[in-house]
Design a protein around this motif. Structure first.
Motif, PDB file in Angstrom:
ATOM      1  N   PRO A   4      48.812  38.581  42.353  1.00 57.76           N
ATOM      2  CA  PRO A   4      48.339  39.827  42.970  1.00 57.76           C
ATOM      3  C   PRO A   4      49.128  41.056  42.512  1.00 57.76           C
ATOM      4  CG  PRO A   4      48.436  38.074  44.594  1.00 57.76           C
ATOM      5  CD  PRO A   4      49.070  37.533  43.348  1.00 57.76           C
ATOM      6  N   GLN A   5      50.390  40.856  42.120  1.00 56.08           N
ATOM      7  CA  GLN A   5      51.213  41.979  41.670  1.00 56.08           C
ATOM      8  C   GLN A   5      51.122  42.219  40.159  1.00 56.08           C
ATOM      9  OE1 GLN A   5      52.728  39.278  43.415  1.00 56.08           O
ATOM     10  NE2 GLN A   5      52.192  40.281  45.357  1.00 56.08           N
ATOM     11  N   GLY A   6      50.448  41.317  39.458  1.00 55.07           N
ATOM     12  CA  GLY A   6      50.383  41.408  38.010  1.00 55.07           C
ATOM     13  C   GLY A   6      49.281  42.327  37.523  1.00 55.07           C
ATOM     14  N   PRO A   7      49.192  42.525  36.202  1.00 58.19           N
ATOM     15  CA  PRO A   7      48.173  43.411  35.642  1.00 58.19           C
ATOM     16  C   PRO A   7      46.787  42.792  35.724  1.00 58.19           C
ATOM     17  CG  PRO A   7      49.382  42.311  33.892  1.00 58.19           C
ATOM     18  CD  PRO A   7      50.071  41.948  35.176  1.00 58.19           C
ATOM     19  N   SER A   8      45.782  43.647  35.790  1.00 60.25           N
ATOM     20  CA  SER A   8      44.401  43.187  35.769  1.00 60.25           C
ATOM     21  C   SER A   8      43.988  42.892  34.328  1.00 60.25           C
ATOM     22  CB  SER A   8      43.478  44.261  36.354  1.00 60.25           C
ATOM     23  OG  SER A   8      43.460  45.403  35.499  1.00 60.25           O
ATOM     24  N   LEU A   9      42.860  42.211  34.175  1.00 58.82           N
ATOM     25  CA  LEU A   9      42.344  41.929  32.835  1.00 58.82           C
ATOM     26  C   LEU A   9      42.075  43.225  32.086  1.00 58.82           C
ATOM     27  CD1 LEU A   9      41.379  39.912  30.720  1.00 58.82           C
ATOM     28  CD2 LEU A   9      39.140  39.893  31.852  1.00 58.82           C
TER      29      LEU A   9
END
Length: 237
Positions: A4-9
């Motif tokens: 959830p804290q990571g980058p989106s596609l």
């Protein structure tokens, strides 16, 4: 994408179509929530292997990113620790995580140091340097170390063709080569150019004496070969 804290596609796509520097500037705030950050197991295994060869005074993290390797240096060095990277965004994150470290923005192929450090490390950065660029990188680290100083490079052992990982890495590098052939600016990140014997030969050519230490705590391949090793390059005293 990864958490959830990571980058989106979408964010990863924009970063992948940018230059290396711009891509990391964009990724920096979420970098530590991706698999691209050096795992804690690698950091710990490297620190444990180096502890018996210390203590060291001043330490340098080459291509420090958000500062994962600075923690290794803070554990091992009795004096100052320094990180160098060319991404301002990554340095901002490193500065927040390691306020006691000196952080320098510079190209690792042209390091601005002369006989200033006893230990240098780099984690996961060699794939950003084409083989033809490694000599400049290694000469700069050689110059930055004091006589007797050590440059430590943890590396993965290349998987055999019978392993699924071999084909994953082959596919990744193929995609990157196609991307760089049709899109500018290039984004240099190749996994299959980081063979320990070739890297070791380049270190020797830069003036280092080199030994390879297995890191068995990071696991073994099915054929019993350790998955990882630590190249220790020493500048002659």
């Amino acid at each position: 994408m990864f958490s959830p804290q990571g980058p989106s596609l979408r964010e990863l796509t924009v970063q992948a179509l940018s230059s290396v520097e711009r891509g990391y500037d964009l990724l920096a705030p979420k970098f530590d929530h991706t698999p691209f950050r050096t795992p804690d197991e690698w950091l710990g295994a490297t620190a444990d292997a180096l502890a018996a060869r210390g203590p060291f005074r001043a330490g340098l993290d080459v291509c420090c990113g958000t500062g994962a390797g600075l923690g290794v240096l803070e554990r091992l060095c009795t004096d100052r620790v320094t990180g160098v990277d060319f991404s301002a965004g990554m340095l901002d994150q490193a500065r927040a995580a390691h306020p006691g470290a000196e952080l320098v923005r510079a190209d690792a192929r042209d390091l601005p140091f002369d006989a200033a450090f006893d230990l240098a490390v780099t984690f996961g950065a060699l794939g950003h340097f084409l083989p033809a660029e490694r000599p400049a990188l290694f000469r700069g680290v050689f110059r930055a170390l004091r006589p007797g100083g050590v440059f430590a490079l943890p590396m993965g052992t290349p998987p055999p063709p019978t392993a699924p990982a071999y084909w994953v890495l082959l596919g990744f590098d193929a995609v990157m080569r196609v991307r760089n052939a049709v899109w500018r600016p290039p984004f240099v990140m190749y996994y299959r150019i980081m063979h320990p014997p070739a890297v070791g030969a380049d270190l020797v050519a830069a003036g280092f004496t080199v030994e390879s230490i297995d890191l068995p705590s990071l696991g073994h391949r099915r054929d019993g070969v350790p998955r990882s090793c630590l190249l220790l390059a020493r500048k002659p005293a």
